[in-house]
Design an enzyme around this catalytic site. Structure first.
Site, PDB file in Angstrom:
ATOM      1  N   HIS A  74      -2.222  -2.422   1.129  1.00 14.37           N
ATOM      2  CA  HIS A  74      -3.235  -2.053   2.125  1.00 14.37           C
ATOM      3  C   HIS A  74      -3.087  -0.578   2.517  1.00 14.37           C
ATOM      4  O   HIS A  74      -2.024   0.008   2.340  1.00 14.37           O
ATOM      5  CB  HIS A  74      -3.023  -2.821   3.439  1.00 14.37           C
ATOM      6  CG  HIS A  74      -2.972  -4.301   3.332  1.00 14.37           C
ATOM      7  ND1 HIS A  74      -4.040  -5.099   3.658  1.00 14.37           N
ATOM      8  CD2 HIS A  74      -1.962  -5.144   2.972  1.00 14.37           C
ATOM      9  CE1 HIS A  74      -3.702  -6.378   3.498  1.00 14.37           C
ATOM     10  NE2 HIS A  74      -2.446  -6.436   3.089  1.00 14.37           N
ATOM     11  N   GLU A  88       1.654  -2.225   3.980  1.00 15.35           N
ATOM     12  CA  GLU A  88       0.690  -1.280   4.548  1.00 15.35           C
ATOM     13  C   GLU A  88       1.156   0.150   4.254  1.00 15.35           C
ATOM     14  O   GLU A  88       2.332   0.476   4.437  1.00 15.35           O
ATOM     15  CB  GLU A  88       0.589  -1.451   6.070  1.00 15.35           C
ATOM     16  CG  GLU A  88      -0.069  -2.741   6.530  1.00 15.35           C
ATOM     17  CD  GLU A  88      -1.600  -2.637   6.579  1.00 15.35           C
ATOM     18  OE1 GLU A  88      -2.140  -1.552   6.259  1.00 15.35           O
ATOM     19  OE2 GLU A  88      -2.231  -3.656   6.936  1.00 15.35           O
ATOM     20  N   HIS A 113      -5.872  -5.301  -1.322  1.00 15.65           N
ATOM     21  CA  HIS A 113      -6.599  -6.142  -0.368  1.00 15.65           C
ATOM     22  C   HIS A 113      -8.046  -6.337  -0.839  1.00 15.65           C
ATOM     23  O   HIS A 113      -8.617  -7.415  -0.715  1.00 15.65           O
ATOM     24  CB  HIS A 113      -6.560  -5.476   1.017  1.00 15.65           C
ATOM     25  CG  HIS A 113      -6.794  -6.428   2.148  1.00 15.65           C
ATOM     26  ND1 HIS A 113      -6.931  -6.004   3.451  1.00 15.65           N
ATOM     27  CD2 HIS A 113      -6.898  -7.786   2.184  1.00 15.65           C
ATOM     28  CE1 HIS A 113      -7.127  -7.066   4.228  1.00 15.65           C
ATOM     29  NE2 HIS A 113      -7.110  -8.151   3.490  1.00 15.65           N
ATOM     30  N   ASP A 161      -9.643  -1.608   0.961  1.00 20.05           N
ATOM     31  CA  ASP A 161      -8.347  -0.935   0.840  1.00 20.05           C
ATOM     32  C   ASP A 161      -7.501  -1.559  -0.272  1.00 20.05           C
ATOM     33  O   ASP A 161      -7.692  -2.733  -0.582  1.00 20.05           O
ATOM     34  CB  ASP A 161      -7.589  -0.950   2.193  1.00 20.05           C
ATOM     35  CG  ASP A 161      -7.283  -2.339   2.716  1.00 20.05           C
ATOM     36  OD1 ASP A 161      -8.165  -3.203   2.692  1.00 20.05           O
ATOM     37  OD2 ASP A 161      -6.138  -2.562   3.158  1.00 20.05           O
TER      38      ASP A 161
END
Ligand SMILES: [Zn+2]
Length: 225
Positions: free
Chosen positions: A25, A90, A128, A138
């Site tokens: 992400h 992330e 994602h 993303d």
């Protein structure tokens, strides 16, 4: 460098599932500090296993054997509840800027560790946008999937002759994309594998997807397991 920054936002993996995917992400937030705050805010009800800052620092937020809340609605390989069967990473990035070299290097170190720990093949690492093509974009057009693939940390389609490759959508489903319609899947596919491509579905899209399905189909993976 790796730091622990525990988030309260996690649960048990349902049905005793184990990590079999890694979902990448970007945070779409102005700083890693702001993202850390949100990913650890109990009222936000979101989290990830890791956050990687632009300088390559990896923050561990949720233990790998727990279920973090990063994927949301979607599916890969015909199965939903991606949170129960994935590790979420992330990257601190607003979405419209390049990913820093040190950040990519930090991601590569972490991916290599995670993939060794859970015995994950390169095709286990997805975006994602791959598992939720109709909702998410993303890690986006700036993310260098080919760089990961060259190190065996993800996959990349080989250049193949166009034509005779079968139906794009059928092959996309074999590779793992969810049943959300050909348009949404084409957008997600090009975001990751052909970010320079424009216009309607063409023979190159079909040939590249056929190559991915041939080498990395979910069915073939299950058969080998
Ligand atoms: Zn995301």
């Amino acid at each position: 460098m790796s730091l622990t920054h525990p988030s309260p936002n996690f649960g048990e993996r349902r049905g005793g599932q184990r990590p079999e995917l890694v979902v990448i992400h970007y945070t779409a937030m102005a700083s890693a500090a702001a993202a850390l705050e949100r990913l650890c805010d109990p009222t936000a009800e979101v989290s990830a296993h890791y956050l990687i800052d632009t300088d390559g620092t990896a923050f561990s937020l949720v233990a790998e054997d727990a279920r973090a809340w990063h994927a949301g609605a979607g599916a890969w390989g015909g199965r939903s509840d991606v949170n129960s069967r994935s590790i979420g990473i992330e990257l601190a990035n607003l979405g419209a800027e390049p990913f820093a070299e040190r950040q990519m290097a930090g991601l590569e170190r972490l991916l290599a560790d995670v993939m060794t720990r859970w015995a994950l093949p390169p095709q286990a690492v997805i975006g994602h946008s791959d598992m939720a093509p109709d909702r998410k974009g993303d890690p986006g057009i700036r993310f260098d999937w080919r760089r990961l693939a060259l190190q065996g940390l993800s996959v990349w389609p080989e250049t193949v002759e166009a034509g005779g490759s079968g139906d794009f959508y059928t092959q996309a489903r074999r590779f793992g994309y969810p049943d959300v319609g050909a348009d949404a899947v084409l957008t997600a596919f090009r975001l990751r594998f052909r970010p320079w491509a424009e216009g309607p579905l063409d023979e190159t899209d079909a040939a590249l997807m056929a190559d991915l399905a041939r080498r990395f189909s979910v069915d073939a993976g299950a058969a080998q397991a």
